[in-house]
Motif scaffolding. Structure first.
Motif, PDB file in Angstrom:
ATOM      1  N   ALA A   1       0.829  -1.211   0.000  1.00  0.00           N
ATOM      2  CA  ALA A   1       0.000   0.000   0.000  1.00  0.00           C
ATOM      3  C   ALA A   1       0.861   1.257   0.000  1.00  0.00           C
ATOM      4  O   ALA A   1       0.588   2.223  -0.724  1.00  0.00           O
ATOM      5  CB  ALA A   1      -0.943  -0.001   1.199  1.00  0.00           C
ATOM      6  N   ALA A   2       1.916   1.266   0.827  1.00  0.00           N
ATOM      7  CA  ALA A   2       2.809   2.428   0.875  1.00  0.00           C
ATOM      8  C   ALA A   2       3.511   2.625  -0.464  1.00  0.00           C
ATOM      9  O   ALA A   2       3.671   3.763  -0.935  1.00  0.00           O
ATOM     10  CB  ALA A   2       3.831   2.253   1.995  1.00  0.00           C
ATOM     11  N   GLY A   3       3.923   1.523  -1.092  1.00  0.00           N
ATOM     12  CA  GLY A   3       4.560   1.625  -2.403  1.00  0.00           C
ATOM     13  C   GLY A   3       3.628   2.201  -3.453  1.00  0.00           C
ATOM     14  O   GLY A   3       4.030   3.048  -4.277  1.00  0.00           O
ATOM     15  N   LEU A   4       2.375   1.775  -3.433  1.00  0.00           N
ATOM     16  CA  LEU A   4       1.397   2.301  -4.388  1.00  0.00           C
ATOM     17  C   LEU A   4       1.146   3.791  -4.150  1.00  0.00           C
ATOM     18  O   LEU A   4       1.059   4.582  -5.102  1.00  0.00           O
ATOM     19  CB  LEU A   4       0.087   1.522  -4.263  1.00  0.00           C
ATOM     20  N   LEU A   5       1.036   4.178  -2.877  1.00  0.00           N
ATOM     21  CA  LEU A   5       0.796   5.584  -2.571  1.00  0.00           C
ATOM     22  C   LEU A   5       1.994   6.441  -2.976  1.00  0.00           C
ATOM     23  O   LEU A   5       1.826   7.546  -3.515  1.00  0.00           O
ATOM     24  CB  LEU A   5       0.511   5.756  -1.079  1.00  0.00           C
ATOM     25  N   LEU A   6       3.196   5.953  -2.748  1.00  0.00           N
ATOM     26  CA  LEU A   6       4.392   6.693  -3.152  1.00  0.00           C
ATOM     27  C   LEU A   6       4.436   6.858  -4.668  1.00  0.00           C
ATOM     28  O   LEU A   6       4.814   7.924  -5.184  1.00  0.00           O
ATOM     29  CB  LEU A   6       5.638   5.971  -2.656  1.00  0.00           C
ATOM     30  N   LEU A   7       4.029   5.811  -5.378  1.00  0.00           N
ATOM     31  CA  LEU A   7       3.955   5.888  -6.840  1.00  0.00           C
ATOM     32  C   LEU A   7       2.978   6.984  -7.273  1.00  0.00           C
ATOM     33  O   LEU A   7       3.287   7.798  -8.157  1.00  0.00           O
ATOM     34  CB  LEU A   7       3.525   4.534  -7.406  1.00  0.00           C
ATOM     35  N   ILE A   8       1.792   7.020  -6.656  1.00  0.00           N
ATOM     36  CA  ILE A   8       0.790   8.036  -7.005  1.00  0.00           C
ATOM     37  C   ILE A   8       1.316   9.439  -6.697  1.00  0.00           C
ATOM     38  O   ILE A   8       1.134  10.382  -7.484  1.00  0.00           O
ATOM     39  CB  ILE A   8      -0.524   7.762  -6.251  1.00  0.00           C
ATOM     40  N   LYS A   9       1.982   9.600  -5.563  1.00  0.00           N
ATOM     41  CA  LYS A   9       2.512  10.914  -5.202  1.00  0.00           C
ATOM     42  C   LYS A   9       3.573  11.372  -6.194  1.00  0.00           C
ATOM     43  O   LYS A   9       3.559  12.521  -6.666  1.00  0.00           O
ATOM     44  CB  LYS A   9       3.087  10.873  -3.784  1.00  0.00           C
ATOM     45  N   LYS A  10       4.514  10.490  -6.508  1.00  0.00           N
ATOM     46  CA  LYS A  10       5.622  10.876  -7.388  1.00  0.00           C
ATOM     47  C   LYS A  10       5.162  11.087  -8.819  1.00  0.00           C
ATOM     48  O   LYS A  10       5.665  11.972  -9.522  1.00  0.00           O
ATOM     49  CB  LYS A  10       6.728   9.812  -7.334  1.00  0.00           C
ATOM     50  N   ARG A  11       4.224  10.268  -9.279  1.00  0.00           N
ATOM     51  CA  ARG A  11       3.816  10.325 -10.680  1.00  0.00           C
ATOM     52  C   ARG A  11       2.657  11.284 -10.942  1.00  0.00           C
ATOM     53  O   ARG A  11       2.419  11.662 -12.090  1.00  0.00           O
ATOM     54  CB  ARG A  11       3.426   8.921 -11.160  1.00  0.00           C
ATOM     55  N   ILE A  12       1.939  11.668  -9.872  1.00  0.00           N
ATOM     56  CA  ILE A  12       0.795  12.575 -10.069  1.00  0.00           C
ATOM     57  C   ILE A  12       0.918  13.824  -9.193  1.00  0.00           C
ATOM     58  O   ILE A  12       1.093  14.934  -9.696  1.00  0.00           O
ATOM     59  CB  ILE A  12      -0.546  11.866  -9.781  1.00  0.00           C
ATOM     60  N   PHE A  13       0.869  13.647  -7.883  1.00  0.00           N
ATOM     61  CA  PHE A  13       0.724  14.804  -6.997  1.00  0.00           C
ATOM     62  C   PHE A  13       1.986  15.654  -6.878  1.00  0.00           C
ATOM     63  O   PHE A  13       1.901  16.840  -6.549  1.00  0.00           O
ATOM     64  CB  PHE A  13       0.268  14.342  -5.610  1.00  0.00           C
ATOM     65  N   PHE A  14       3.176  15.081  -7.122  1.00  0.00           N
ATOM     66  CA  PHE A  14       4.403  15.865  -7.052  1.00  0.00           C
ATOM     67  C   PHE A  14       4.731  16.542  -8.385  1.00  0.00           C
ATOM     68  O   PHE A  14       5.744  17.220  -8.494  1.00  0.00           O
ATOM     69  CB  PHE A  14       5.593  14.983  -6.642  1.00  0.00           C
ATOM     70  N   ARG A  15       3.883  16.356  -9.389  1.00  0.00           N
ATOM     71  CA  ARG A  15       4.120  16.957 -10.697  1.00  0.00           C
ATOM     72  C   ARG A  15       3.540  18.365 -10.755  1.00  0.00           C
ATOM     73  O   ARG A  15       2.581  18.681 -10.051  1.00  0.00           O
ATOM     74  CB  ARG A  15       3.472  16.091 -11.787  1.00  0.00           C
ATOM     75  N   GLU A  16       4.117  19.182 -11.631  1.00  0.00           N
ATOM     76  CA  GLU A  16       3.625  20.552 -11.784  1.00  0.00           C
ATOM     77  C   GLU A  16       2.202  20.555 -12.339  1.00  0.00           C
ATOM     78  O   GLU A  16       1.331  21.259 -11.856  1.00  0.00           O
ATOM     79  CB  GLU A  16       4.555  21.349 -12.702  1.00  0.00           C
ATOM     80  N   ASP A  17       1.964  19.756 -13.389  1.00  0.00           N
ATOM     81  CA  ASP A  17       0.630  19.667 -13.994  1.00  0.00           C
ATOM     82  C   ASP A  17      -0.002  18.344 -13.559  1.00  0.00           C
ATOM     83  O   ASP A  17       0.211  17.301 -14.180  1.00  0.00           O
ATOM     84  CB  ASP A  17       0.729  19.744 -15.519  1.00  0.00           C
ATOM     85  N   VAL A  18      -0.777  18.394 -12.466  1.00  0.00           N
ATOM     86  CA  VAL A  18      -1.328  17.155 -11.904  1.00  0.00           C
ATOM     87  C   VAL A  18      -2.374  16.532 -12.830  1.00  0.00           C
ATOM     88  O   VAL A  18      -2.529  15.311 -12.861  1.00  0.00           O
ATOM     89  CB  VAL A  18      -1.929  17.399 -10.509  1.00  0.00           C
ATOM     90  N   LEU A  19      -3.094  17.355 -13.592  1.00  0.00           N
ATOM     91  CA  LEU A  19      -4.121  16.802 -14.484  1.00  0.00           C
ATOM     92  C   LEU A  19      -3.493  16.037 -15.642  1.00  0.00           C
ATOM     93  O   LEU A  19      -3.967  14.952 -16.011  1.00  0.00           O
ATOM     94  CB  LEU A  19      -5.022  17.919 -15.013  1.00  0.00           C
TER      95      LEU A  19
END
Length: 506
Positions: A181-199
């Motif tokens: 679960a932590a690995g999946l959440l880290l993936l979502i953060k790095k690939r989506i939420f930590f990006r400049e253009d989240v959409l």
């Protein structure tokens, strides 16, 4: 008044089970034992619904993807459907082969063992629910069988190898669930939420994640949820999962793109994309749970019925329709009447969940069970789900503390100028989500020597950033309940066995 009404409805359910036995099986020898056993089995089913089902729908409720009412309705329908459609027509009378039935002297003693096991496991579940601690119903009934078996035939009756494997699951299950679960959440953060253009990032990543969930659940249901209907090996189940993933990706992708044109470029908008997958996950987890865990209530009861009706002890027995129905209805009714407390515990009282975090928890539950089953590792679905909740919470803590350390480095680089703007930025930093804090840090670094805090203020700020995002009291209470489930259930069952033997022996 509401509590009294709930207890009255549960009592009416148990009365109906007793009335059914009185009406249809009064001609059986020792039918009184069957009547009592059937009521105890119904009581066990109520407690399974009250305690164990929360793991399937709690994250969806805690993230506000589902209301409490909708979650209970969906879970009740799919739990009952899983039990009735895929619960199987044959069940093991002694869960996991814990006790060697050949050492039990007579069918009468065997009936006492199963009755004591059901009652001990059910009462412990009731206590755990009252304490707000989600525990494994499988471990509860295993402990019950072990304790009653020891009371009836001595320590040699227990398969200690199986018990050792079950004990190892106390560590394996939550660790696997938490790490995935932590690995999946880290993936979502790095690939989506930590990006400049989240959409833009969400448009690429979310369809892949949903396809992964479709594959995991199709494989999970093929291996576990439908195992009593059709037997599939891992390759067959994985093939079904791959086909489902391909179809899901191509169906979801254009809809995600269309939806993104209507959303704002913020975290909340991206979280909305996980709502429907979460609802589907809650339904599918409930179906699989009903198919697998109904045996915890009806396995011993089916064995008792077979022993009384056929005057013998069997390792596996067919399940009468009334036994299956009472188990399915009991789980659904227990969830509706007494489940909300544990649903709130799992969904919001351990750590704060949004829909992306809840998505990671649901996906982790399916993936962990698949991996563990292929590696031959014993896991508890309850421990997996709770471990996933803990994993998500502790990852958030870690990221928060890492960012707190980074802000200290920024502060040390500042000069002696006024720090009004710096204070404003730091307040914004403290209130922000971890992914937003990265943006604030960039702004702080650009300020250069425009502000400074004293050493005392810097130390105070560092302490503020070290937030505990997993509630320690809830964490310790749940882990303690896990550790004592088997021994407490065993002790209660042994006491009930001796009480039954003393009351029924001539």
């Amino acid at each position: 008044m509401q509590r009294v009404l709930k207890l009255a409805i549960a009592g009416l359910f148990l009365f109906c089970i007793g009335w059914f036995i009185e009406t249809n099986y009064a001609d059986l020898p020792h039918y009184e034992l069957l009547l009592v056993a059937a009521v105890i089995g119904g009581y066990m089913a109520l407690n399974i619904g009250a305690n164990d089902v929360a793991n399937n729908v709690g994250p969806a409720v805690g993230s506000f993807a589902l209301s409490m009412t909708a979650a209970i309705l969906i879970a009740a329908v799919f739990e009952a459907s899983g039990a009735l459609i895929a619960g199987g027509d044959v069940v093991q009378t002694v869960k996991k082969g814990i006790v060697d039935t050949s050492l039990i002297k007579s069918d009468q003693v065997y009936v006492w063992v199963m009755m004591a096991a059901l009652l001990g496991g059910a009462i412990w579940l009731n206590i755990a629910t009252a304490l707000g601690a989600p525990v494994s119903t499988t471990h509860s009934i295993v402990g019950g069988v072990m304790g009653a078996g020891i009371a009836a035939a001595g320590w040699q009756a227990v398969n200690w190898g199986s018990m050792g494997a079950i004990a190892s699951s106390w560590v394996i299950s939550p660790l696997m669930g938490g790490i995935i679960a932590a690995g999946l959440l880290l993936l979502i953060k790095k690939r989506i939420f930590f990006r400049e253009d989240v959409l833009e990032a969400a448009a690429k990543v979310v369809p892949i994640l949903i396809a992964l969930m479709a594959m995991a659940f199709a494989t999970y249901l093929s291996l576990k949820g439908l195992k009593h209907i059709v037997k599939l090996n891992m390759w067959q189940a994985a093939s079904i999962g791959a086909i489902t993933a391909f179809a899901a990706f191509h169906w979801v992708r254009p809809r995600i793109h269309a939806r993104l044109t209507q959303l704002n470029a913020d975290r909340e908008s991206v979280n909305d994309l996980f709502t429907m997958p979460l609802i589907c996950a809650a339904a599918l987890l409930s179906f699989a749970h009903g198919a697998n865990d109904v045996a915890n209530a009806i396995g011993p009861l089916a064995g008792i019925y077979d022993a009384i009706a056929n005057h013998g002890v069997a390792a596996k027995v067919s399940i009468p329709t009334w036994v299956m129905i009472s188990g399915a209805l009991g789980i659904s009714l227990g969830l509706a009447l007494f489940g909300p407390r544990l649903i709130r515990t799992v969904g919001s009282e351990i750590t704060e969940l949004d829909r992306s975090r809840a998505f990671c928890i649901a996906l982790s539950a399916a993936v962990t069970v698949i991996i563990a089953s292929q590696l031959g590792l014993p896991v508890s679905s309850t421990h997996v789900a709770l471990g996933a909740v803990f994993g998500v919470g502790f990852l958030r803590e870690y990221l928060d503390n890492q960012l707190g350390a980074t802000i200290e480095q920024v502060l040390k680089a500042h000069g002696d100028a006024a720090h009004g703007e710096l204070e404003a930025r730091l307040h914004q930093f403290y209130e922000a989500e971890p992914e937003d804090k990265n943006r604030v840090l960039k702004q702080l670094k650009k300020m250069g020597k425009n502000g400074v805090l004293t050493k005392q203020e810097s130390k105070h700020l560092r302490l503020l950033f070290q937030r505990k995002l997993v509630k320690r009291q809830a964490f310790l209470k749940i882990v303690a309940a896990w550790l004592i489930t088997v021994p407490v259930s065993a002790g209660l069952s042994a006491l009930f066995f001796f009480a039954l033997r003393g009351a029924l022996l001539p």
